[in-house]
Design a protein around this motif. Structure first.
Motif, PDB file in Angstrom:
ATOM      1  N   ALA A 104       3.296   7.430   5.136  1.00 51.67           N
ATOM      2  CA  ALA A 104       3.566   6.446   6.363  1.00 51.67           C
ATOM      3  C   ALA A 104       5.077   6.063   6.758  1.00 51.67           C
ATOM      4  O   ALA A 104       5.613   5.001   6.562  1.00 51.67           O
ATOM      5  CB  ALA A 104       2.731   5.183   6.149  1.00 51.67           C
ATOM      6  N   LEU A 105       5.928   7.364   5.722  1.00 48.65           N
ATOM      7  CA  LEU A 105       7.507   6.936   6.252  1.00 48.65           C
ATOM      8  C   LEU A 105       7.804   6.766   7.227  1.00 48.65           C
ATOM      9  O   LEU A 105       7.701   7.369   8.477  1.00 48.65           O
ATOM     10  CB  LEU A 105       8.099   7.489   5.095  1.00 48.65           C
ATOM     11  N   PHE A 106       8.832   5.526   7.556  1.00 44.63           N
ATOM     12  CA  PHE A 106       9.274   5.394   9.234  1.00 44.63           C
ATOM     13  C   PHE A 106      10.498   6.694   9.131  1.00 44.63           C
ATOM     14  O   PHE A 106      11.076   7.216   8.329  1.00 44.63           O
ATOM     15  CB  PHE A 106       9.963   4.146   9.245  1.00 44.63           C
ATOM     16  N   PRO A 107      10.177   7.997  10.289  1.00 42.03           N
ATOM     17  CA  PRO A 107      10.599   8.715  10.793  1.00 42.03           C
ATOM     18  C   PRO A 107      12.642   8.925  11.198  1.00 42.03           C
ATOM     19  O   PRO A 107      13.050   9.566  10.989  1.00 42.03           O
ATOM     20  CB  PRO A 107       9.695   9.243  11.518  1.00 42.03           C
TER      21      PRO A 107
ATOM     22  N   ASP B  97      -0.716   9.842   3.954  1.00 39.76           N
ATOM     23  CA  ASP B  97       0.464  10.478   4.958  1.00 39.76           C
ATOM     24  C   ASP B  97       1.789   9.874   4.506  1.00 39.76           C
ATOM     25  O   ASP B  97       2.674  10.134   4.820  1.00 39.76           O
ATOM     26  CB  ASP B  97      -0.187  10.829   6.058  1.00 39.76           C
TER      27      ASP B  97
ATOM     28  N   THR C  75       1.314  -1.492   0.086  1.00 39.50           N
ATOM     29  CA  THR C  75      -0.152   0.342   0.154  1.00 39.50           C
ATOM     30  C   THR C  75       0.195   1.296  -0.216  1.00 39.50           C
ATOM     31  O   THR C  75       1.460   1.068   0.470  1.00 39.50           O
ATOM     32  CB  THR C  75      -0.966  -0.274   1.183  1.00 39.50           C
TER      33      THR C  75
ATOM     34  N   PHE D  34       0.266   4.758   1.256  1.00 35.32           N
ATOM     35  CA  PHE D  34      -0.686   5.209   2.056  1.00 35.32           C
ATOM     36  C   PHE D  34      -0.710   7.268   1.946  1.00 35.32           C
ATOM     37  O   PHE D  34       0.291   7.462   1.564  1.00 35.32           O
ATOM     38  CB  PHE D  34      -0.077   5.780   3.687  1.00 35.32           C
TER      39      PHE D  34
END
Lengths: 355, 296
Positions: A87-90, A85, A81, A83
């Motif tokens: 949804a990247l891992f910060p 927003d 998916t 997303f």
């Protein structure tokens, strides 16, 4: 017969007392760019989340590649998916984000980094590997999210309004890039959007959602030219419906008809009486439908002009004309004037289920 | 209307406000003068006094402070085995309290921030904070009763053939954990609440099982919150000397030694007092690397 990447049967989802999705049946072919279009709250995102496995259907089944996956967790499905927003891992670099799925699949490190680099290249983000998501612009984050979802070559890619947060110019550019990317990788894309232009320009086929149901499924041309319900006619393109008496007068048949604004020609009413005051269609060219009326409003759009015309027969039609020779001053003079509208009969498209 | 407005503009208060508006620096200095005076005099002043008196000595016969500069106290500190032992024990207790707090606080915060229905969340947070309203001493003495020989804990454990830990180091860690737990739950709750659902969905979507998502996404993203909470639990535990007096039995922590030296040898107590200050500064420097201080 080509394979079906996704098949939904009788899909229903109830949240508390609200039925978010009711009886959705859908089949998406292999390699297809399929859009789910609808206003917010129409159930399209919930359907997407049920395909991904984030939501469990209240009833009905989800099949991927002919295999029933309704009971499987998201991590057991060969679907990724993108997303809304991103949804990247910060806490991870761009490279680590993209390689995350490969790492979980225990791909050896060298292989992992090479494939992550390739994926970043395919979204034109070479040289950003060591950055953190916070150091990227919205468009760049979008591309990272794409690369991350594509790097493991899933059977199906789900995109949840991925361009929603971008500004107009970037959005248009990304639409083209996404389409190209999809053709290149040949993966089935299921694309959720509330933007009709996006759905029309990018999709091979699309479904229009309203109130948790699919109103119509078809190619963009079918949906646009032959909307099946008043909702589709109104949501995709400008709503231009002839109903009741006005339909009988103008089209000559009872029912509800949809006409697209750009099909209608706006002509100055001539003094030789080609516009009957009784509102009946007055001597149109053969094979054409015509109606007379008064221009209520003129909207200058730059490349085109939109005329809102109050028909003598009742109702209002919108007509869009290219500004081939006219300028803003010319079109402004139309306001309040009498006009004759004319369009080809084949553009009168009957709409069922009219209210 | 426009006739009366200039009149209002001429009142003294308005003129003053206008003058201040045109002099932003004056405005700022008026705003900060009171707190700055307090900070410099009361806070930094007392710290400076502490550091300076640590270099004085005490007349061994009269117990009077002799204001002669000497590093003797610090030499004593580093060469006396007991002091080193107590300092290490204090750091150990503070670390143990912090670790136990994290282990207990995480599931609680996970429940209050992500599992409980949103309408219950504020109420749960209030419930977690309620013990902070009760007096420290009452809570510590309550634990003294619980931990007493033949007390509540012994009674509860007796069917299992076990005994409570009694007074001592373990009891100290237990009570300190109880006292400071809300300070760990709160930042974890906030941190967990701020993790977008999509981040967890994305991890699962990319093939990670729940445990993997916890290790690779939740824990690293939550690290600044854990560090923030640990600043409270660690420094509060390191400076505490009352709980250990009440439930610690014979256990000595650095706070007890400072306390018992204040009347006997004030300069030595001051030198001992700098030890937790230095440890906490070092701890804060370490924590800063996690980025936790920017999220406080």
């Amino acid at each position: 017969m080509e394979g079906k990447a996704i098949r939904l049967r009788g899909l229903r989802k109830v949240f508390g007392r609200t039925e978010a999705v009711s009886d959705v049946d859908l089949a998406v072919s292999d390699g297809e760019f399929f859009s789910m279009l609808g206003p917010s709250g129409s159930g399209k995102t919930t359907v997407l989340r049920m395909i991904a496995g984030f939501e469990t259907p209240t009833s009905g089944t989800v099949e991927l590649d002919g295999q029933d996956v309704t009971a499987l967790a998201p991590f057991e499905r060969d679907v990724h998916t993108v997303f809304q927003d991103y949804a990247l891992f910060p806490h991870m670099t761009v490279e680590q984000n993209v390689a995350y799925g490969l790492k979980i699949r225990k791909v050896p490190k060298a292989d992992r980094l090479r494939r992550a680099a390739e994926a970043l290249e395919s979204v034109r983000l070479e040289g950003f590997a060591k950055r953190r998501p916070a150091q990227l612009s919205g468009g760049q984050r979008q591309r990272v999210a794409l690369a991350r979802a594509l790097v493991t070559r899933p059977r199906v890619l789900l995109l949840d309004e991925p361009l929603g947060a971008l500004d107009l110019k970037l959005r248009e550019q990304m639409q083209i890039e996404l389409k190209e990317l999809q053709r290149e990788v040949g993966i089935t894309f299921v694309y959720v959007t509330h933007d009709q232009d996006e759905a029309l320009t990018m999709s091979d086929r699309m479904a229009v959602f309203d109130n948790g149901r699919i109103e119509q499924t078809g190619t963009p041309a079918e949906i646009y030219e032959r909307p099946a319900t008043p909702f589709v006619a109104g949501f995709v393109g400008t709503s231009n419906l002839l109903t009741g008496e006005s339909a009988e007068h103008v089209v000559g048949k009872a029912g509800t008809f949809s006409v697209r604004p750009e099909k209608i020609r706006v002509l100055k009413e001539t003094s030789d009486g080609t516009g009957g005051a009784d509102g009946a269609a007055a001597a149109p060219e053969p094979g054409h439908t015509a109606a007379t009326g008064t221009v209520a409003e003129v909207v200058y759009l730059g490349d085109a002009t939109r005329f809102l015309v109050d028909l003598d027969a009742g109702g209002r039609l919108t007509a869009v004309q290219q500004n081939l020779e006219t300028s803003s001053e010319d079109v402004a003079a139309y306001r309040g004037s009498r006009v004759r509208l004319q369009w080809h009969e084949r553009h009168n498209f009957p709409v069922t289920g009219a209210t | 209307m426009s006739e009366t407005e200039p009149a209002a503009g001429r009142s003294t208060a308005r003129r003053l406000a206008g003058a201040l508006h045109r002099r932003p620096r004056l405005q700022l200095s008026l705003l900060l003068s009171a707190p700055l005076t307090w900070l410099v005099l009361a806070y930094l002043g007392s710290l400076t006094a502490l550091f300076m008196s640590a270099f004085w000595t005490t007349d061994t016969f009269t117990s009077n402070v002799v204001k002669v500069w000497s590093p003797d106290n610090f030499v004593t500190l580093f060469t006396t085995g007991v002091y080193r032992q107590v300092a290490l024990r204090s750091v150990g207790v503070a670390l143990a309290v912090t670790v136990v707090c994290v282990v207990i606080a995480f599931p609680v915060a996970f429940f209050t921030a992500r599992v409980a229905a949103p309408k219950w969340r504020p109420l749960l947070v209030v419930a977690i904070l309620t013990p902070l309203w009760a007096s420290y001493l009452v809570k510590a003495y309550a634990w003294r009763l619980i931990l007493a020989e033949g007390g509540l804990l012994d009674w509860l454990l007796s069917p299992l053939g076990l005994d409570g830990p009694g007074y001592g180091l373990a009891a100290t860690v237990m009570v300190l954990t109880y006292l400071w737990l809300p300070y760990m739950i709160l930042p974890l709750h906030t941190g967990l609440e701020q993790i977008p659902d999509s981040l967890l969905d994305a991890s699962s979507d990319l093939g990670a099982r729940t445990g993997r998502t916890f290790r690779s996404v939740v824990l690293p993203v939550l690290l600044p919150s854990i560090a923030a909470g640990s600043v409270f639990t660690f420094s509060l535990s390191l400076g505490d000397y009352i709980a250990v007096q009440i439930v610690g039995g014979k256990t000595q922590l650095i706070g007890n030694i400072i306390y018992s030296n204040i009347t006997l040898d004030l300069p030595l107590a001051a030198a001992l007092g700098t030890v937790p200050v230095v440890i906490i500064v070092l701890y804060l420097l370490a924590v800063r690397r996690t980025g936790a201080l920017s999220s406080l």
